[in-house]
Design a protein around this motif. Structure first.
Motif, PDB file in Angstrom:
ATOM      1  N   ARG A  51       1.196  -0.042  24.231  1.00 14.06           N
ATOM      2  CA  ARG A  51       2.502  -0.045  24.889  1.00 14.06           C
ATOM      3  C   ARG A  51       2.836   1.297  25.536  1.00 14.06           C
ATOM      4  O   ARG A  51       3.966   1.517  25.945  1.00 14.06           O
ATOM      5  CB  ARG A  51       3.591  -0.414  23.885  1.00 14.06           C
ATOM      6  N   SER A  52       1.889   2.197  25.635  1.00 11.62           N
ATOM      7  CA  SER A  52       2.202   3.519  26.181  1.00 11.62           C
ATOM      8  C   SER A  52       2.298   3.537  27.702  1.00 11.62           C
ATOM      9  O   SER A  52       2.835   4.471  28.274  1.00 11.62           O
ATOM     10  CB  SER A  52       1.168   4.550  25.714  1.00 11.62           C
ATOM     11  N   ASP A  53       1.785   2.498  28.361  1.00 14.38           N
ATOM     12  CA  ASP A  53       1.785   2.473  29.819  1.00 14.38           C
ATOM     13  C   ASP A  53       1.678   1.022  30.281  1.00 14.38           C
ATOM     14  O   ASP A  53       0.853   0.274  29.759  1.00 14.38           O
ATOM     15  CB  ASP A  53       0.575   3.270  30.315  1.00 14.38           C
ATOM     16  N   PRO A  54       2.497   0.606  31.266  1.00 16.01           N
ATOM     17  CA  PRO A  54       2.425  -0.790  31.714  1.00 16.01           C
ATOM     18  C   PRO A  54       1.057  -1.173  32.281  1.00 16.01           C
ATOM     19  O   PRO A  54       0.686  -2.343  32.279  1.00 16.01           O
ATOM     20  CB  PRO A  54       3.516  -0.917  32.763  1.00 16.01           C
ATOM     21  N   ASP A  55       0.278  -0.197  32.739  1.00 22.16           N
ATOM     22  CA  ASP A  55      -1.059  -0.499  33.258  1.00 22.16           C
ATOM     23  C   ASP A  55      -2.001  -1.011  32.166  1.00 22.16           C
ATOM     24  O   ASP A  55      -3.020  -1.617  32.456  1.00 22.16           O
ATOM     25  CB  ASP A  55      -1.674   0.734  33.920  1.00 22.16           C
ATOM     26  N   TYR A  56      -1.676  -0.746  30.901  1.00 22.29           N
ATOM     27  CA  TYR A  56      -2.522  -1.182  29.791  1.00 22.29           C
ATOM     28  C   TYR A  56      -2.076  -2.517  29.209  1.00 22.29           C
ATOM     29  O   TYR A  56      -2.721  -3.048  28.308  1.00 22.29           O
ATOM     30  CB  TYR A  56      -2.497  -0.152  28.657  1.00 22.29           C
ATOM     31  N   ALA A  57      -0.973  -3.056  29.680  1.00 21.35           N
ATOM     32  CA  ALA A  57      -0.335  -4.222  29.054  1.00 21.35           C
ATOM     33  C   ALA A  57      -1.188  -5.480  29.046  1.00 21.35           C
ATOM     34  O   ALA A  57      -1.009  -6.345  28.201  1.00 21.35           O
ATOM     35  CB  ALA A  57       0.990  -4.515  29.740  1.00 21.35           C
ATOM     36  N   PHE A  58      -2.109  -5.599  29.958  1.00 20.55           N
ATOM     37  CA  PHE A  58      -2.905  -6.828  30.069  1.00 20.55           C
ATOM     38  C   PHE A  58      -4.033  -6.903  29.053  1.00 20.55           C
ATOM     39  O   PHE A  58      -4.614  -7.962  28.830  1.00 20.55           O
ATOM     40  CB  PHE A  58      -3.481  -6.961  31.474  1.00 20.55           C
ATOM     41  N   ALA A  59      -4.383  -5.799  28.407  1.00 16.78           N
ATOM     42  CA  ALA A  59      -5.521  -5.768  27.479  1.00 16.78           C
ATOM     43  C   ALA A  59      -5.058  -6.060  26.051  1.00 16.78           C
ATOM     44  O   ALA A  59      -4.231  -5.344  25.497  1.00 16.78           O
ATOM     45  CB  ALA A  59      -6.202  -4.406  27.534  1.00 16.78           C
ATOM     46  N   MET A  60      -5.578  -7.136  25.472  1.00 16.37           N
ATOM     47  CA  MET A  60      -5.257  -7.514  24.099  1.00 16.37           C
ATOM     48  C   MET A  60      -6.466  -7.188  23.217  1.00 16.37           C
ATOM     49  O   MET A  60      -7.591  -7.561  23.544  1.00 16.37           O
ATOM     50  CB  MET A  60      -4.948  -9.009  23.997  1.00 16.37           C
ATOM     51  N   PHE A  61      -6.207  -6.482  22.132  1.00 14.20           N
ATOM     52  CA  PHE A  61      -7.283  -6.070  21.236  1.00 14.20           C
ATOM     53  C   PHE A  61      -7.140  -6.790  19.897  1.00 14.20           C
ATOM     54  O   PHE A  61      -6.053  -6.826  19.323  1.00 14.20           O
ATOM     55  CB  PHE A  61      -7.231  -4.560  21.011  1.00 14.20           C
ATOM     56  N   LYS A  62      -8.222  -7.345  19.401  1.00 11.33           N
ATOM     57  CA  LYS A  62      -8.233  -8.033  18.110  1.00 11.33           C
ATOM     58  C   LYS A  62      -8.064  -6.993  17.010  1.00 11.33           C
ATOM     59  O   LYS A  62      -8.774  -5.994  16.971  1.00 11.33           O
ATOM     60  CB  LYS A  62      -9.567  -8.787  17.934  1.00 11.33           C
ATOM     61  N   CYS A  63      -7.130  -7.218  16.128  1.00 11.66           N
ATOM     62  CA  CYS A  63      -6.918  -6.305  15.007  1.00 11.66           C
ATOM     63  C   CYS A  63      -7.953  -6.589  13.923  1.00 11.66           C
ATOM     64  O   CYS A  63      -8.215  -7.753  13.618  1.00 11.66           O
ATOM     65  CB  CYS A  63      -5.523  -6.501  14.423  1.00 11.66           C
ATOM     66  N   GLY A  71       2.114  -9.411  16.140  1.00 11.88           N
ATOM     67  CA  GLY A  71       2.253 -10.002  17.463  1.00 11.88           C
ATOM     68  C   GLY A  71       3.690  -9.886  17.945  1.00 11.88           C
ATOM     69  O   GLY A  71       4.546  -9.342  17.260  1.00 11.88           O
ATOM     70  N   ALA A  72       3.955 -10.410  19.112  1.00  9.54           N
ATOM     71  CA  ALA A  72       5.270 -10.248  19.725  1.00  9.54           C
ATOM     72  C   ALA A  72       6.010 -11.556  19.931  1.00  9.54           C
ATOM     73  O   ALA A  72       7.081 -11.570  20.496  1.00  9.54           O
ATOM     74  CB  ALA A  72       5.114  -9.539  21.067  1.00  9.54           C
ATOM     75  N   THR A  73       5.430 -12.660  19.481  1.00 10.34           N
ATOM     76  CA  THR A  73       6.061 -13.945  19.763  1.00 10.34           C
ATOM     77  C   THR A  73       6.676 -14.567  18.519  1.00 10.34           C
ATOM     78  O   THR A  73       6.231 -14.328  17.405  1.00 10.34           O
ATOM     79  CB  THR A  73       5.046 -14.942  20.348  1.00 10.34           C
ATOM     80  N   THR A  74       7.703 -15.377  18.766  1.00 10.90           N
ATOM     81  CA  THR A  74       8.321 -16.137  17.685  1.00 10.90           C
ATOM     82  C   THR A  74       7.913 -17.593  17.839  1.00 10.90           C
ATOM     83  O   THR A  74       7.314 -18.162  16.974  1.00 10.90           O
ATOM     84  CB  THR A  74       9.846 -15.999  17.719  1.00 10.90           C
ATOM     85  N   HIS A  75       8.219 -18.180  18.961  1.00  9.67           N
ATOM     86  CA  HIS A  75       7.793 -19.535  19.308  1.00  9.67           C
ATOM     87  C   HIS A  75       7.777 -19.615  20.824  1.00  9.67           C
ATOM     88  O   HIS A  75       8.209 -18.692  21.493  1.00  9.67           O
ATOM     89  CB  HIS A  75       8.727 -20.591  18.690  1.00  9.67           C
ATOM     90  N   LEU A 121       5.746  -1.726  18.079  1.00  8.91           N
ATOM     91  CA  LEU A 121       6.648  -2.871  18.016  1.00  8.91           C
ATOM     92  C   LEU A 121       6.000  -4.127  17.440  1.00  8.91           C
ATOM     93  O   LEU A 121       6.653  -4.921  16.783  1.00  8.91           O
ATOM     94  CB  LEU A 121       7.176  -3.166  19.430  1.00  8.91           C
ATOM     95  N   THR A 122       4.714  -4.323  17.655  1.00 10.30           N
ATOM     96  CA  THR A 122       4.047  -5.552  17.199  1.00 10.30           C
ATOM     97  C   THR A 122       3.377  -5.412  15.837  1.00 10.30           C
ATOM     98  O   THR A 122       2.713  -6.330  15.380  1.00 10.30           O
ATOM     99  CB  THR A 122       3.004  -6.029  18.231  1.00 10.30           C
ATOM    100  N   CYS A 123       3.550  -4.266  15.193  1.00  8.87           N
ATOM    101  CA  CYS A 123       2.971  -4.065  13.862  1.00  8.87           C
ATOM    102  C   CYS A 123       3.941  -4.584  12.798  1.00  8.87           C
ATOM    103  O   CYS A 123       5.155  -4.522  12.970  1.00  8.87           O
ATOM    104  CB  CYS A 123       2.717  -2.584  13.608  1.00  8.87           C
ATOM    105  N   GLU A 124       3.383  -5.063  11.690  1.00 10.15           N
ATOM    106  CA  GLU A 124       4.225  -5.447  10.555  1.00 10.15           C
ATOM    107  C   GLU A 124       4.925  -4.196  10.025  1.00 10.15           C
ATOM    108  O   GLU A 124       4.450  -3.073  10.198  1.00 10.15           O
ATOM    109  CB  GLU A 124       3.373  -6.066   9.437  1.00 10.15           C
ATOM    110  N   THR A 125       6.034  -4.394   9.349  1.00 11.96           N
ATOM    111  CA  THR A 125       6.788  -3.284   8.762  1.00 11.96           C
ATOM    112  C   THR A 125       5.869  -2.448   7.880  1.00 11.96           C
ATOM    113  O   THR A 125       5.136  -2.989   7.055  1.00 11.96           O
ATOM    114  CB  THR A 125       7.964  -3.817   7.922  1.00 11.96           C
TER     115      THR A 125
END
Length: 161
Positions: A51-63, A71-75, A121-125
């Motif tokens: 999340r440090s730069d919008p240019d990186y937003a398209f890359a999803m990395f498997k944890c 993740g960032a979704t609810t439903h 933001l997408t990490c668990e507490t």
């Protein structure tokens, strides 16, 4: 004047399932959710994005540990209802921490600034950093749950056993 209202205005929002780069709407990356409009791709559970730069937003990395990558979704019903903290997925919120602060990185009262949309933001507490792979201060990694837990609560629980 030969310009009609339709030709004077250009819609710059994308439909659900797409995100907007600088010039066009592109299909949502695999393992991401795209709410459309001007929202950037958001990782699904078990995935992380930089999340440090919008240019990186398209890359999803498997944890490596799905338990800490929320993740960032609810439903996936309506665009704004599907994202946790929807405003945090707008391009202007993907800004490097050093660019968010004033020249000295502090507020006028000398305290460090808080950001509405943290990079983790997408990490668990309790989890933070790249791939949510680090525990926050005052937390330790519990192998039983594969999550970061509060040190005090964990120590009390272990003594009770």
């Amino acid at each position: 004047n030969s310009s009609s209202p339709a030709s004077r205005y250009e819609c710059t929002w994308c439909t659900q399932g797409f995100y907007r780069d600088a010039t066009e709407c592109l299909p949502c990356p695999e393992n991401a959710y795209c709410a459309g409009e001007d929202f950037l791709p958001a990782p699904r559970r078990g995935y992380w994005s930089d999340r440090s730069d919008p240019d990186y937003a398209f890359a999803m990395f498997k944890c490596p540990n799905d338990a800490v990558c929320a993740g960032a979704t609810t439903h996936e019903a309506k665009p704004n209802e599907a994202l946790k903290d929807p405003s945090c997925w707008r391009p202007q919120e993907f800004v490097a921490d050093e660019d968010r602060d004033d020249d000295d990185g502090e507020e006028e009262d000398g305290k460090e600034k808080e950001h509405a949309c943290p990079l983790d933001l997408t990490c668990e507490t309790g989890s933070t950093a790249v791939l949510c792979g680090t525990c926050d201060e005052d937390r330790i990694f519990a192998t039983q749950t594969m999550t970061c837990v509060n040190c005090k609560g964990y120590a009390e629980e272990r003594v009770a056993l």
